[in-house]
Design an enzyme around this catalytic site. Structure first.
Site, PDB file in Angstrom:
ATOM      1  N   ILE A 281       0.823  -1.205   0.000  1.00 38.16           N
ATOM      2  CA  ILE A 281       0.000   0.000   0.000  1.00 38.16           C
ATOM      3  C   ILE A 281       0.856   1.254   0.000  1.00 38.16           C
ATOM      4  O   ILE A 281       0.597   2.207  -0.740  1.00 38.16           O
ATOM      5  CB  ILE A 281      -0.956  -0.014   1.212  1.00 38.16           C
ATOM      6  CG1 ILE A 281      -1.997  -1.125   1.062  1.00 38.16           C
ATOM      7  CG2 ILE A 281      -1.639   1.349   1.373  1.00 38.16           C
ATOM      8  CD1 ILE A 281      -2.853  -1.347   2.297  1.00 38.16           C
TER       9      ILE A 281
ATOM     10  N   ASP B 111      14.419   2.739  10.612  1.00 36.36           N
ATOM     11  CA  ASP B 111      13.606   1.812  11.390  1.00 36.36           C
ATOM     12  C   ASP B 111      12.819   2.651  12.392  1.00 36.36           C
ATOM     13  O   ASP B 111      13.374   3.138  13.388  1.00 36.36           O
ATOM     14  CB  ASP B 111      14.491   0.801  12.111  1.00 36.36           C
ATOM     15  CG  ASP B 111      13.697  -0.268  12.844  1.00 36.36           C
ATOM     16  OD1 ASP B 111      12.478  -0.056  13.057  1.00 36.36           O
ATOM     17  OD2 ASP B 111      14.280  -1.304  13.218  1.00 36.36           O
TER      18      ASP B 111
ATOM     19  N   ASN C 255       1.893   5.206   7.089  1.00 31.43           N
ATOM     20  CA  ASN C 255       1.453   3.899   6.610  1.00 31.43           C
ATOM     21  C   ASN C 255       2.083   2.739   7.386  1.00 31.43           C
ATOM     22  O   ASN C 255       1.559   1.641   7.371  1.00 31.43           O
ATOM     23  CB  ASN C 255       1.788   3.767   5.121  1.00 31.43           C
ATOM     24  CG  ASN C 255       1.558   2.368   4.590  1.00 31.43           C
ATOM     25  OD1 ASN C 255       0.421   1.902   4.534  1.00 31.43           O
ATOM     26  ND2 ASN C 255       2.632   1.690   4.216  1.00 31.43           N
TER      27      ASN C 255
ATOM     28  N   SER D 269      -5.373   3.380   8.745  1.00 29.93           N
ATOM     29  CA  SER D 269      -6.042   2.558   9.744  1.00 29.93           C
ATOM     30  C   SER D 269      -6.352   1.194   9.122  1.00 29.93           C
ATOM     31  O   SER D 269      -5.559   0.665   8.346  1.00 29.93           O
ATOM     32  CB  SER D 269      -7.304   3.275  10.228  1.00 29.93           C
ATOM     33  OG  SER D 269      -8.016   2.494  11.158  1.00 29.93           O
TER      34      SER D 269
ATOM     35  N   TYR E 138      -4.444  -6.285  16.926  1.00 31.54           N
ATOM     36  CA  TYR E 138      -4.194  -5.443  15.756  1.00 31.54           C
ATOM     37  C   TYR E 138      -5.363  -4.490  15.523  1.00 31.54           C
ATOM     38  O   TYR E 138      -5.176  -3.281  15.329  1.00 31.54           O
ATOM     39  CB  TYR E 138      -3.982  -6.324  14.521  1.00 31.54           C
ATOM     40  CG  TYR E 138      -3.960  -5.567  13.212  1.00 31.54           C
ATOM     41  CD1 TYR E 138      -2.839  -4.839  12.827  1.00 31.54           C
ATOM     42  CD2 TYR E 138      -5.055  -5.596  12.355  1.00 31.54           C
ATOM     43  CE1 TYR E 138      -2.822  -4.142  11.625  1.00 31.54           C
ATOM     44  CE2 TYR E 138      -5.044  -4.906  11.151  1.00 31.54           C
ATOM     45  CZ  TYR E 138      -3.927  -4.182  10.791  1.00 31.54           C
ATOM     46  OH  TYR E 138      -3.910  -3.491   9.608  1.00 31.54           O
TER      47      TYR E 138
ATOM     48  N   LYS F  96      -5.343  -0.369  15.787  1.00 33.61           N
ATOM     49  CA  LYS F  96      -5.739   0.452  14.646  1.00 33.61           C
ATOM     50  C   LYS F  96      -6.965   1.305  14.979  1.00 33.61           C
ATOM     51  O   LYS F  96      -7.073   2.455  14.524  1.00 33.61           O
ATOM     52  CB  LYS F  96      -6.042  -0.438  13.440  1.00 33.61           C
ATOM     53  CG  LYS F  96      -4.812  -1.011  12.758  1.00 33.61           C
ATOM     54  CD  LYS F  96      -4.014   0.064  12.034  1.00 33.61           C
ATOM     55  CE  LYS F  96      -2.972  -0.509  11.105  1.00 33.61           C
ATOM     56  NZ  LYS F  96      -2.188   0.543  10.415  1.00 33.61           N
TER      57      LYS F  96
ATOM     58  N   THR G  98      -1.620  -7.644  -0.282  1.00 38.33           N
ATOM     59  CA  THR G  98      -0.193  -7.403  -0.075  1.00 38.33           C
ATOM     60  C   THR G  98       0.489  -8.716   0.274  1.00 38.33           C
ATOM     61  O   THR G  98      -0.164  -9.702   0.649  1.00 38.33           O
ATOM     62  CB  THR G  98       0.032  -6.396   1.053  1.00 38.33           C
ATOM     63  OG1 THR G  98      -0.460  -6.954   2.287  1.00 38.33           O
ATOM     64  CG2 THR G  98      -0.685  -5.078   0.776  1.00 38.33           C
TER      65      THR G  98
END
Length: 271
Positions: free
Chosen positions: A21, A66, A93, A147, A161, A165, A196
């Protein structure tokens, strides 16, 4: 009358843009005329994105960092501003499953939770803070936080996760209120199931296809579609839009209230 989006003369920073993305967002920003600071933890993938942009006549530079290191975040934003002379657009992102696999809630220990919260919520917040400080000095800008569609429905096997988000959604609202007087717009985009490499690795093929089939449009979200959406939100066409969560999930929010069984025995599912 024609309507065009032109980001010529603007500088955009896209974190985690070495692939997936983030890469598409960086490429679409460049196609719209922006000079793009391409960030990734891997130098080779960041350079590949830069090469793709250059092949299309765009301007970009790789910034390897990083972002799990707080100091690296501040340095990245400072370096991007120095390179471009300003910072008009920032797309946060970076953030995913932190190397973790979909796991039952009862099997997520403290380390699991801290990894997911740190590499999604906290990392996004610290990136946005550094970006906002630059934009406040120059008189405005646009911040877009990435998000997830998982924040809009129950997310079995991915609760940490999704929770991290979802916190980014609330962060976006709060940022929009605080930064609005400084002419900084802040929005979040929520991808649906996107093909992805990391997503394909995380889910068996049959589970992935079942998730896609459960959407009203019966399709996945393509990375390029997130690129187009980001270009729009960063443009003057959206100049009255701030504090919004924009779903790009093929309508999953409307119908996929309960994802397919992801690794659980069917007998363990709630009725």
């Amino acid at each position: 009358m024609s309507v065009e989006i032109d980001h010529s003369g603007k500088v955009a920073l896209v974190t985690g843009s070495g692939a997936g993305i983030g890469r598409e967002i960086a490429c679409w920003m460049a196609q719209a005329g922006a000079s793009v600071a391409v960030n990734d933890v891997r130098g080779d993938t960041a350079k590949q994105t830069v090469a793709l942009i250059a092949d299309e006549g765009g301007t970009a530079k790789a910034f390897v960092a990083d972002l799990r290191d707080d100091a690296a975040i501040d340095q990245l934003v400072a370096d991007a501003e120095t390179w471009g002379g300003r910072l008009d657009i920032a797309v946060n992102n970076v953030g995913m499953m932190a190397g973790r696999s979909p796991t039952r809630f009862v099997d997520m220990d403290g380390a699991f939770w801290r990894d997911l919260v740190d590499q999604n919520l906290i990392l996004t917040a610290l990136c946005a803070r550094a970006e906002a400080l630059v934009m406040m000095e120059q008189g405005g800008g646009v911040i877009i936080n990435v998000s997830s569609g998982e924040t809009t429905r129950p997310s079995p096997m991915m609760s940490s996760y999704a929770a991290a988000k979802a916190a980014i959604n609330h962060l976006t609202w709060s940022m929009a209120v605080e930064l609005g007087p400084h002419n900084i717009r802040v929005n979040a985009i929520a991808p649906g199931t996107t093909p992805t490499e990391l997503i394909r690795e995380a889910f068996p093929a049959d589970h992935y296809e079942a998730i896609v089939a459960a959407t009203p449009l019966r399709r996945e979200t393509l990375p390029e579609e997130l690129g187009r959406l980001s270009v729009y939100l960063a443009s003057d066409l959206a100049r009255c839009t701030t504090g919004q969560l924009i779903l790009a999930d093929a309508g999953a929010f409307l119908s996929r209230t309960r994802p397919p069984n992801l690794g659980q025995d069917a007998s363990e599912e709630a009725p």
